[in-house]
Design an enzyme around this catalytic site. Structure first.
Site, short mmCIF file in Angstrom:
data_model
loop_
_atom_site.label_atom_id
_atom_site.label_comp_id
_atom_site.label_asym_id
_atom_site.label_seq_id
_atom_site.Cartn_x
_atom_site.Cartn_y
_atom_site.Cartn_z
CB VAL A 98 6.33 6.94 12.57
CG1 VAL A 98 5.48 8.08 13.15
CG2 VAL A 98 6.97 7.34 11.26
CB CYS B 11 1.74 -13.85 -1.47
SG CYS B 11 0.45 -12.80 -0.78
CB ALA C 23 -0.94 -0.01 1.21
#
Length: 552
Positions: free
Chosen positions: A80, A42, A11
């Protein structure tokens, strides 16, 4: 515009790439606490098994690639640790040096993904226990197998990754036991389809312990035995954890992002969260079902890529919208392909749909071209005549058929439309009446009550209730004697017209053959002779015997 993305797998990198294509001037930075970016999770089982030779095949792009091609700064091994939504700043820790610094953003994307669930089992932190999620897990597992030559592996969990790992380890000469707390493999599948996978696994030497829960991994820092709740003990050299994943939402929760009912981040069709200028995409975000419109969470790379592209487009002024998913999935184990899309029968019933269910066993292409049987289970809504979901188990052509069904469900086609599809035909690829077309024909006829179906579960329930029925086995006597439906009488199709003269035309009648075709022919004969309530057994005797063996 200053765009900060947290997470750099499917993403996150998709967000960045699409944003850059739309806007050359944006300052784009990706932070990720891991070592690798944009990797193929995968493919990990196939790397462990040696089918994929090099880890580089799973990590084709690195930070330097993104900098050169897209002018995007990718900062790996940078975590982060907090976000201040009011000042629009992030606090970042360099995991290699321990240094921390603050960065600002105009737009923030949470693409923090998901992590393996590590069950709280004594011994789970032993040196021969491996989760399977990222490239480090892959390297550690393969290195262990290469260096220690284990004789036995225990896999906890029977989902996609667990079954693929079982195959790959077995192909490397390792004996495998799979332990799954649910009484079937692949819990998202209906039991009557999962049992086909179980049968195939057992034929290939995989030991299955279903409906079992692991309570302890015994050994002094190195597992030697696995103990289950029922008291069973397995001697083992290696343990694979494949009990599922959970979304990494800790950072989102800390900054006040709303979670959805699935436990992942709630987003709209534009991938926006409840906070201004904060987006979420990928395994950390929930989607919605194309069938029901309800929230759904299916962490797959294909979905993550679509979500990321949508977010990247919207952030840079585009108009893409996420249109939902069907939860489509496919995997292969010892040559057997298993695919699913949309709602399972159990889900459809729980949601209150009035459904028609078909088990359709047909070859993927003619037998003279080496065709092999595939079983299609299709669930349709009687009210709208639309497909709700499909599951397929077979050796060839499964991917082709599931993709046709995905398209049909997405475009809200009715079951009647399937027969009219102008699908590609030639003997090396398909039968003249493709299994997709046949699925539509039979469902349409059954919904119209022209040729009604009855599932093995429904039939057995009526038998057990003592209902007075005529159950007719239309196969040859030798087949009938080998295995038949409870309470059935044998009347081969060629003798049916004569035998029907002595039958009660108003009594509920069920006919069947091995797979369904001859049963349908018998059903038509009896209907034309004036029988008023005739069913064909969905999937025939083969399907019934699997139901009896493995239960519902």
């Amino acid at each position: 515009m200053k765009l900060v993305i947290i997470g750099s797998v499917a993403a996150g990198t998709s967000v960045a790439a699409k944003a850059r294509r739309n806007n050359e001037d944006a300052q784009i930075t990706i932070y990720d606490r891991d070592y690798d970016i944009s990797y193929s999770g995968c493919g990990i089982p196939y790397y462990v098994g040696g089918e994929v030779e090099s880890r580089d095949d799973l990590t084709p792009r690195d930070a330097a690639f993104f900098k050169k091609r897209y002018n995007i700064d990718v900062m790996t091994r940078h975590s982060v640790t907090s976000v201040d939504k009011d000042t629009k700043t992030v606090t970042v820790e360099n995991l290699e040096t321990g240094d921390t610094f603050t960065d600002s953003y105009d737009v923030l994307v949470l693409a923090t993904g998901a992590s393996s669930i590590i069950p709280p089992i004594p011994g789970v932190k032993s040196d021969n226990v491996f989760p399977i999620r990222n490239i480090q897990h892959a390297e550690a597992t393969r290195s262990f197998v290469d260096s220690t030559d284990p004789k036995h592996a225990t896999i906890i969990g029977a989902g996609f990754i667990g079954l693929e790992m079982a195959e790959q380890l077995k192909l490397r000469g390792v004996d495998v036991t799979i332990i799954e707390r649910v009484p079937q493999v692949m819990p998202p599948l209906d039991k009557d389809m999962a049992c086909r996978v179980e049968e195939h696994l057992e034929k290939n030497g995989i030991e299955l312990m279903l409906g079992e829960t692991v309570t302890e991994l015994v050994g002094d820092g190195h597992v030697e035995r696995v103990v289950t709740e029922s008291g069973k003990t397995i001697e083992t050299d290696l343990v694979i954890l494949s009990v599922g994943v959970r979304p990494n939402v800790e950072l989102a929760m800390q900054m006040g992002v709303t979670l959805g009912e699935t436990g992942a981040i709630a987003v709209n069709e534009r991938m926006e969260t409840n906070l201004p200028d904060v987006y979420a995409a990928g395994d950390v975000a929930e989607s919605f079902s194309i069938v029901t419109g309800k929230p759904i969470w299916r962490p797959l790379g294909s979905t993550a890529n679509k979500m990321g592209r949508t977010a990247g487009d919207v952030i840079t002024g585009g108009h893409l919208e996420h249109r939902g998913i069907l939860g489509t999935g496919i995997f292969k184990v010892f040559g057997l392909a298993v695919a699913q899309t949309g709602l399972a029968e159990k889900e459809a019933r729980e949601l209150g749909y009035d459904i028609e269910v078909l088990h359709n066993t047909k070859p993927d292409k003619p037998a003279y071209m080496g065709g092999k049987d595939m079983t299609i289970k299709a669930v349709a809504d009687r009210a709208t005549r639309q497909l709700l979901g499909v599951q397929i188990v077979g050796f060839e052509g499964v991917d082709k058929r599931i993709d046709v069904f995905v398209t049909a469900i997405t475009l809200k086609a009715k079951v009647d439309d399937l027969f009219h599809l102008d699908l590609a035909y030639a003997p090396p690829f398909s039968t003249t009446k493709d299994p997709v077309m046949y699925t539509g024909m039979v469902l349409s006829n059954s919904i119209d009550k022209a040729a009604r179906l009855i599932t093995p579960a429904e039939l057995q329930a009526r038998i057990d209730a003592g209902e007075d029925m005529q159950i007719i086995d239309t196969r040859k006597a030798a087949q009938f004697e080998k295995a038949c439906v409870d309470c059935a009488v044998n009347v081969p199709l060629g003798n049916l017209r004569e035998a029907a003269k002595d039958m009660d035309k108003d009594k509920t009648t069920v006919v069947y053959c091995n797979g369904g075709v001859t049963g349908n022919a018998a059903q038509n004969v009896l209907r034309n002779l004036g029988f008023t309530d005739v069913y064909n057994l969905s999937g025939g005797n083969k399907n019934y015997q699997l139901f009896k063996k493995y239960g519902n």
